[in-house]
Design a protein around this motif. Structure first.
Motif, PDB file in Angstrom:
ATOM      1  N   THR A  19       0.771  -0.762   0.244  1.00  0.00           N
ATOM      2  CA  THR A  19       0.433  -0.051  -0.172  1.00  0.00           C
ATOM      3  C   THR A  19       0.370   0.765   0.149  1.00  0.00           C
ATOM      4  OG1 THR A  19      -1.877  -0.999   1.324  1.00  0.00           O
ATOM      5  CG2 THR A  19      -2.198   1.307   1.603  1.00  0.00           C
ATOM      6  N   ILE A  21       2.276   4.729   1.197  1.00  0.00           N
ATOM      7  CA  ILE A  21       2.217   5.361   2.285  1.00  0.00           C
ATOM      8  C   ILE A  21       2.510   6.737   1.858  1.00  0.00           C
ATOM      9  CG2 ILE A  21       3.680   5.837   4.556  1.00  0.00           C
ATOM     10  CD1 ILE A  21       4.952   3.017   3.880  1.00  0.00           C
ATOM     11  N   ARG A  24       1.188  11.695   6.578  1.00  0.00           N
ATOM     12  CA  ARG A  24      -0.057  12.197   7.482  1.00  0.00           C
ATOM     13  C   ARG A  24      -0.975  10.679   7.987  1.00  0.00           C
ATOM     14  NH1 ARG A  24      -2.307  17.879   6.331  1.00  0.00           N
ATOM     15  NH2 ARG A  24      -0.102  18.950   7.349  1.00  0.00           N
ATOM     16  N   CYS A  25      -0.220   9.557   6.929  1.00  0.00           N
ATOM     17  CA  CYS A  25      -1.034   8.162   7.807  1.00  0.00           C
ATOM     18  C   CYS A  25      -0.990   7.534   8.505  1.00  0.00           C
ATOM     19  CB  CYS A  25      -0.703   7.166   5.921  1.00  0.00           C
ATOM     20  SG  CYS A  25      -1.319   7.671   4.807  1.00  0.00           S
ATOM     21  N   GLN A  26      -2.369   7.030   9.025  1.00  0.00           N
ATOM     22  CA  GLN A  26      -2.153   6.574  10.015  1.00  0.00           C
ATOM     23  C   GLN A  26      -1.469   4.897   9.765  1.00  0.00           C
ATOM     24  OE1 GLN A  26      -2.717   7.297  13.677  1.00  0.00           O
ATOM     25  NE2 GLN A  26      -2.801   9.323  12.298  1.00  0.00           N
ATOM     26  N   GLN A  48       1.732   7.718  13.510  1.00  0.00           N
ATOM     27  CA  GLN A  48       1.165   8.399  12.278  1.00  0.00           C
ATOM     28  C   GLN A  48       2.865   9.344  11.434  1.00  0.00           C
ATOM     29  OE1 GLN A  48      -0.576  12.870  12.807  1.00  0.00           O
ATOM     30  NE2 GLN A  48      -1.420  12.608  11.084  1.00  0.00           N
ATOM     31  N   VAL A  77      -0.784   0.389   6.671  1.00  0.00           N
ATOM     32  CA  VAL A  77      -0.888   1.436   6.230  1.00  0.00           C
ATOM     33  C   VAL A  77      -2.520   1.564   7.397  1.00  0.00           C
ATOM     34  CG1 VAL A  77      -2.361   3.483   5.128  1.00  0.00           C
ATOM     35  CG2 VAL A  77      -0.117   2.723   4.745  1.00  0.00           C
ATOM     36  N   THR A  79      -6.071   2.212   6.137  1.00  0.00           N
ATOM     37  CA  THR A  79      -7.167   2.489   6.454  1.00  0.00           C
ATOM     38  C   THR A  79      -8.480   3.050   7.004  1.00  0.00           C
ATOM     39  OG1 THR A  79      -8.156   1.479   5.235  1.00  0.00           O
ATOM     40  CG2 THR A  79      -6.462   1.851   3.420  1.00  0.00           C
ATOM     41  N   CYS A  84      -6.100   7.736   3.807  1.00  0.00           N
ATOM     42  CA  CYS A  84      -5.348   8.117   4.634  1.00  0.00           C
ATOM     43  C   CYS A  84      -4.801   9.804   4.926  1.00  0.00           C
ATOM     44  CB  CYS A  84      -3.853   7.718   3.743  1.00  0.00           C
ATOM     45  SG  CYS A  84      -2.708   6.606   4.175  1.00  0.00           S
TER      46      CYS A  84
END
Length: 84
Positions: A19, A21, A24-26, A48, A77, A79, A84
Motif C-alpha cells: 500500500t 504510504i 499523515r497516514c496512520q 502517524q 497502512v 485505512t 489515508c
C-alpha cells in the motif's frame, strides 16, 4: 513480472502489503526488526507518518509520542473511511 517466489523490489514508499504510504497516514508496526528501528515494545502500536527520508519513514507513535525512524516494510497502512 518477477519470477515465482522472488522477493518484491524494495519500495520506500509502500508498506509491507504494498500500500502506498503518504505523510499523515496512520500506520501500525507489524514486524519486529531491531536493525530497522522496529522494537518489540512497539509491535501492533499505531502512529502517524510525519515525514519521509531516503529509505525511512518518521512515525510518531500514539502511546508515547516518540518520533521513530522505521523502514516501510515493518508497517501497515491503516485505512479509514476518508482514506489515508
Amino acid at each position: 513480472m518477477p519470477a515465482r517466489g522472488a522477493r518484491p523490489v524494495y519500495d520506500p514508499w509502500r508498506d509491507a502489503e504494498g500500500t502506498p504510504i503518504i505523510e499523515r497516514c496512520q500506520v501500525e508496526q507489524i514486524a519486529v526488526s531491531k536493525k530497522h528501528g522496529a522494537l518489540p515494545s512497539r509491535l501492533h502500536q499505531h502512529g502517524q507518518v510525519v515525514g519521509r527520508g531516503h529509505t525511512r519513514l518518521y512515525v510518531r507513535f500514539e502511546y508515547d509520542g516518540q518520533l521513530i525512524s522505521l523502514r516501510p516494510h515493518v508497517v501497515r497502512v491503516l485505512t479509514t473511511a476518508g482514506g489515508c
